[in-house]
Design an enzyme around this catalytic site. Structure first.
Site, PDB file in Angstrom:
ATOM      1  N   HIS A 246      62.885  33.495  27.728  1.00  0.00           N
ATOM      2  CA  HIS A 246      61.571  33.586  26.886  1.00  0.00           C
ATOM      3  C   HIS A 246      60.667  34.586  27.336  1.00  0.00           C
ATOM      4  CE1 HIS A 246      60.962  30.763  30.084  1.00  0.00           C
ATOM      5  NE2 HIS A 246      61.767  29.800  29.648  1.00  0.00           N
TER       6      HIS A 246
ATOM      7  N   HIS B 251      57.843  31.434  34.430  1.00  0.00           N
ATOM      8  CA  HIS B 251      57.676  30.231  35.237  1.00  0.00           C
ATOM      9  C   HIS B 251      57.355  30.597  36.444  1.00  0.00           C
ATOM     10  CE1 HIS B 251      59.553  27.727  31.976  1.00  0.00           C
ATOM     11  NE2 HIS B 251      60.822  28.301  32.012  1.00  0.00           N
TER      12      HIS B 251
ATOM     13  N   CYS C  79      56.905  23.113  37.947  1.00  0.00           N
ATOM     14  CA  CYS C  79      56.851  24.501  37.042  1.00  0.00           C
ATOM     15  C   CYS C  79      55.546  24.519  36.309  1.00  0.00           C
ATOM     16  CB  CYS C  79      57.973  24.185  36.134  1.00  0.00           C
ATOM     17  SG  CYS C  79      58.338  25.818  34.896  1.00  0.00           S
TER      18      CYS C  79
HETATM   19 MN    MN Z   1      62.634  28.346  30.808  1.00  0.00          MN
END
Ligand code: MN
Length: 155
Positions: free
Chosen positions: A68, A72, A120
């Protein structure tokens, strides 16, 4: 009465937990492939641009293989395992930091004998993950270390 500013760490026999934080099966509503992973959203507020989540992958489990545009920022908190980032596979242990750049394939896998837990950080407003088609899987599998990593899958 306002909510307490402190939500204590309260692990149970089933993993790391924080008081009043809901634990969800990861993406149980979607078609993406994953195995034995839970998500707890620790911080999400309308006046913040980011979110902090805690994921826990059960022994032998894994997150979705996806990419994507949003990035992160990950800190491992417990257990051990390996991560795929782009075309590389890396072992991880507690307090290691993992950066997943934009539009980069990634997956987190727990060791067979230990849960893998990690924080995350992500943008609050983010794009929907893509999963690889057969052609992308084939391209990834052409890299021996990646094929070996993917073959530890149980599904
Ligand atoms: Mn991911």
């Amino acid at each position: 009465m306002s909510e307490s500013p402190v939500r204590p760490f309260a692990p149970d026999g089933d993993g790391y937990r924080w008081a009043t934080v809901e634990r969800k099966r990861y993406k149980e509503e979607g078609p993406a492939r994953f195995r034995d992973i839970t998500r707890q959203t620790l911080f999400r507020r309308p006046d913040m641009l980011g979110e902090l989540r805690y994921f826990e992958v059960a022994p032998g489990g894994h997150s979705t293989l996806e990419r994507h545009v949003h990035v992160h920022a990950v800190m491992v908190l417990r257990g051990s395992g390996a991560v795929l980032v782009g075309e590389g596979v890396f072992p991880v242990k507690p307090y290691d930091l993992v950066t997943v750049p934009p539009s980069t394939w990634h997956q987190f896998r727990a060791s067979a004998d230990a849960a893998l837990g990690f924080l995350c950080m992500v943008d609050a407003g983010r794009d929907v993950p893509q999963v690889p088609d057969a052609g992308e899987i084939g391209r990834l599998r052409a890299i021996p270390a990646v094929a070996s990593f993917l073959d530890t899958a149980c599904d």
